[in-house]
Design a protein around this motif. Structure first.
Motif, short mmCIF file in Angstrom:
data_model
loop_
_atom_site.label_atom_id
_atom_site.label_comp_id
_atom_site.label_asym_id
_atom_site.label_seq_id
_atom_site.Cartn_x
_atom_site.Cartn_y
_atom_site.Cartn_z
N ARG A 5 5.60 11.57 -9.86
CA ARG A 5 5.07 12.91 -10.15
C ARG A 5 6.03 14.00 -9.70
NH1 ARG A 5 -1.32 12.27 -8.38
NH2 ARG A 5 -1.91 10.80 -10.06
N THR A 6 6.66 13.79 -8.59
CA THR A 6 7.62 14.79 -8.08
C THR A 6 8.80 14.95 -9.04
OG1 THR A 6 7.00 14.30 -5.80
CG2 THR A 6 9.09 15.42 -6.14
N ILE A 7 9.32 13.82 -9.54
CA ILE A 7 10.46 13.88 -10.47
C ILE A 7 10.06 14.57 -11.76
CG2 ILE A 7 12.01 12.46 -11.87
CD1 ILE A 7 12.02 10.44 -9.55
N GLU A 8 8.86 14.23 -12.29
CA GLU A 8 8.41 14.86 -13.53
C GLU A 8 8.19 16.36 -13.33
OE1 GLU A 8 4.95 12.82 -14.79
OE2 GLU A 8 6.03 11.07 -15.57
N VAL A 38 0.83 -1.22 0.00
CA VAL A 38 0.00 0.00 0.00
C VAL A 38 0.86 1.26 0.00
CG1 VAL A 38 -1.69 1.32 1.33
CG2 VAL A 38 -1.97 -1.16 1.07
N PHE A 39 1.78 1.32 0.94
CA PHE A 39 2.60 2.52 1.05
C PHE A 39 3.63 2.60 -0.08
CE2 PHE A 39 0.90 2.30 5.33
CZ PHE A 39 0.62 3.63 5.59
N LEU A 42 4.00 5.62 -2.60
CA LEU A 42 5.26 6.35 -2.65
C LEU A 42 5.80 6.42 -4.08
CD1 LEU A 42 7.46 7.76 -1.03
CD2 LEU A 42 8.55 5.51 -0.69
N VAL A 43 5.65 5.34 -4.85
CA VAL A 43 6.12 5.34 -6.24
C VAL A 43 5.36 6.39 -7.05
CG1 VAL A 43 6.13 3.99 -8.37
CG2 VAL A 43 6.95 2.97 -6.25
N SER A 88 14.84 14.91 -22.87
CA SER A 88 14.26 13.61 -23.20
C SER A 88 13.58 13.01 -21.96
CB SER A 88 15.34 12.66 -23.71
OG SER A 88 14.80 11.38 -23.92
N ARG A 89 12.40 12.39 -22.22
CA ARG A 89 11.71 11.71 -21.12
C ARG A 89 12.49 10.50 -20.62
NH1 ARG A 89 6.83 12.67 -19.32
NH2 ARG A 89 5.49 14.22 -20.36
N ALA A 90 13.40 10.01 -21.43
CA ALA A 90 14.22 8.86 -21.00
C ALA A 90 15.04 9.22 -19.77
CB ALA A 90 15.12 8.41 -22.13
N THR A 91 15.51 10.48 -19.74
CA THR A 91 16.28 10.92 -18.56
C THR A 91 15.42 10.88 -17.30
OG1 THR A 91 17.57 12.38 -19.99
CG2 THR A 91 17.67 12.78 -17.63
N VAL A 92 14.17 11.34 -17.45
CA VAL A 92 13.25 11.30 -16.31
C VAL A 92 12.93 9.86 -15.93
CG1 VAL A 92 10.96 11.99 -15.47
CG2 VAL A 92 12.27 13.52 -16.95
N SER A 93 12.77 9.02 -16.93
CA SER A 93 12.47 7.61 -16.66
C SER A 93 13.61 6.95 -15.91
CB SER A 93 12.20 6.86 -17.97
OG SER A 93 11.07 7.41 -18.63
N LYS A 94 14.86 7.29 -16.26
CA LYS A 94 16.00 6.74 -15.53
C LYS A 94 15.98 7.18 -14.07
CE LYS A 94 19.15 6.45 -19.50
NZ LYS A 94 20.41 6.95 -20.09
N GLU A 95 15.65 8.43 -13.84
CA GLU A 95 15.58 8.92 -12.46
C GLU A 95 14.47 8.20 -11.69
OE1 GLU A 95 16.71 11.06 -9.17
OE2 GLU A 95 17.69 10.91 -11.12
N VAL A 96 13.34 8.01 -12.38
CA VAL A 96 12.25 7.25 -11.74
C VAL A 96 12.69 5.82 -11.46
CG1 VAL A 96 9.91 6.35 -12.07
CG2 VAL A 96 10.44 8.69 -12.75
#
Length: 413
Positions: free
Chosen positions: A30-33, A19-20, A24-25, A114-122
């Motif tokens: 959303r915070t990273i984006e 649940v948590f 959290l994910v 690139s969204r790939a950079t954000v995806s890596k951070e996620v």
């Protein structure tokens, strides 16, 4: 039980982590984006302000100056009216996060990432969350095993104690485990062991004191039969014979208890009974002997009481106290019933000199007597009282007042 405790603990931990963890994910993604969008927008605004400043000062806008203002993994395009566009970095392919900001002189700055950079951070964040979740599961397994051992080991020990108690070894173990509920069970088992030990002792003494226990009802029965021989009235004979039969039943009960030398293991010997019936029975049995000695036997106090114990044993205790007053006392013998707390009290007193000062509480010890008697009567009576959870006390030495305390029904207390 150990496996159930471990499985239930792990199930709770996994549900909480799921649940948590999912929440959290979602929040972290959303915070990273949002952070990436704000960063891209901030760089676009910074580039616009630099371009405006150079145009206002008549300076050239060069890509080398602008390149130092953006991150290396981002792409920027600056469009100035009347001039060729300036591109910085490599334009990303696929999905991008972009921000376009216009300037006061018609220039337009667009920054893309690139969204790939954000995806890596996620992805890195997910790995951290999974690592923490795994550590939580490992810790939960360790704690669950430890807690299960902490609970099952004492339960196993308590089971062994109960088995030992049931096999006839009533010695208390006095072991405690640091768990209030289990310690309470241990207290109850130790208390039961002590009581069983007292009951076994009382039963052994009951057999050893058979002659003394049988003497009292036999004496009362003899007096009743003597009353029958001295009367010619059929109604009186019938009444006396009925009472004598009751005494025979009491005597049979005493003999049976001596022969079995044990109590009913299923229901126990203690029951709820009418105290008035037992007291009246003793009054009927002992009146002839008291009257023959020129003394009186009176009863007073509260009636309608229901006590918990063995009627035969209670009768024996009261008979012992009355006989004691008849042998060693003087004046009227008085029986008084009263209630104190959740206990019913039967007091037996007389007007004699009482218990010698040097005896005091020792009057209940075996072989202790102030009148050259056996010294067994009061000791046996006390054992009988304690065997059913009651107690026999000397409340007053002169004039003597003995009291038998018995538990009462809950609704009366």
């Amino acid at each position: 039980m150990r496996r159930r405790l471990i499985n239930s603990t792990l199930a709770v931990v996994l549900v909480v982590i799921a649940v948590f963890g999912i929440s959290l994910v979602i929040v972290e993604t959303r915070t990273i984006e949002n952070s990436a969008r704000e960063s891209v927008q901030g760089e676009a605004l910074r580039l616009v302000s630099i371009v405006e400043g150079r145009l206002a000062g008549g300076e050239r806008v060069e890509s080398e100056v602008l390149r130092e203002q953006i991150a290396t993994d981002r792409y920027a395009r600056v469009e100035i009216p009347g001039r060729p566009p300036i591109e910085i970095g490599t334009r990303p392919e696929g999905g991008v996060i972009a921000s376009t900001e216009p300037g006061e002189h018609g220039e337009v700055v667009r920054v893309e990432e690139s969204r790939a950079t954000v995806s890596k951070e996620v992805g890195r964040t997910l790995l951290v969350i999974l690592a923490v979740a795994l550590m939580a599961v490992v810790a939960a397994v360790f704690l669950a095993v430890r807690q299960a051992n902490r609970l099952t080991a004492p339960l196993t020990d308590l089971a062994e104690t109960a088995e030992r108690l049931g096999s006839g070894d009533p010695r208390p173990r006095h072991r405690r485990y640091g768990v209030p509920e289990l310690d309470r069970v241990a207290d109850v088992l130790d208390g039961s062991a002590e009581r069983i030990a007292r009951m076994l002792t009382a039963e052994r003494r009951l057999a050893a004191d058979a002659s003394h226990q049988l003497r009292t009802p036999l004496t009362a029965l003899s007096m009743r039969l003597e009353e029958i021989t001295l009367t010619d009235d059929p109604e009186t004979v019938k009444e006396e014979a009925t009472i004598a039969l009751t005494q025979v039943e009491r005597l049979t009960d005493v003999v049976q208890r001596l022969l079995t030398n044990s109590r009913d293991p299923k229901t126990g010997s203690a029951i709820t009974f009418d105290l008035d019936e037992v007291v009246q029975q003793q009054l009927d049995e002992w009146r002839p002997a008291i009257r023959a000695s020129g003394r009186a036997l009176v009863r007073s106090g509260k009636q309608g009481l229901r006590a918990v114990g063995t009627p035969g044993a209670v009768s024996q205790v009261i008979a012992t106290l009355i006989e004691n007053s008849l042998m060693h006392g003087d004046g009227a013998v008085a029986l008084r019933t009263r209630v104190t707390g959740n206990q019913a009290v039967i007091e037996v007193s007389d007007e004699g000199p009482g218990v010698p000062t040097d005896l005091g509480a020792r009057v209940f010890e075996r072989t202790v007597s102030g009148r050259n008697s056996t010294g067994l009567g009061l000791a046996v009576a006390r054992d009988l009282a304690e065997a059913d959870g009651g107690r026999l006390e000397l409340l007053q030495q002169t004039p003597p007042v003995f009291a038998l305390f018995l538990s009462m029904e809950a609704e009366q207390s």
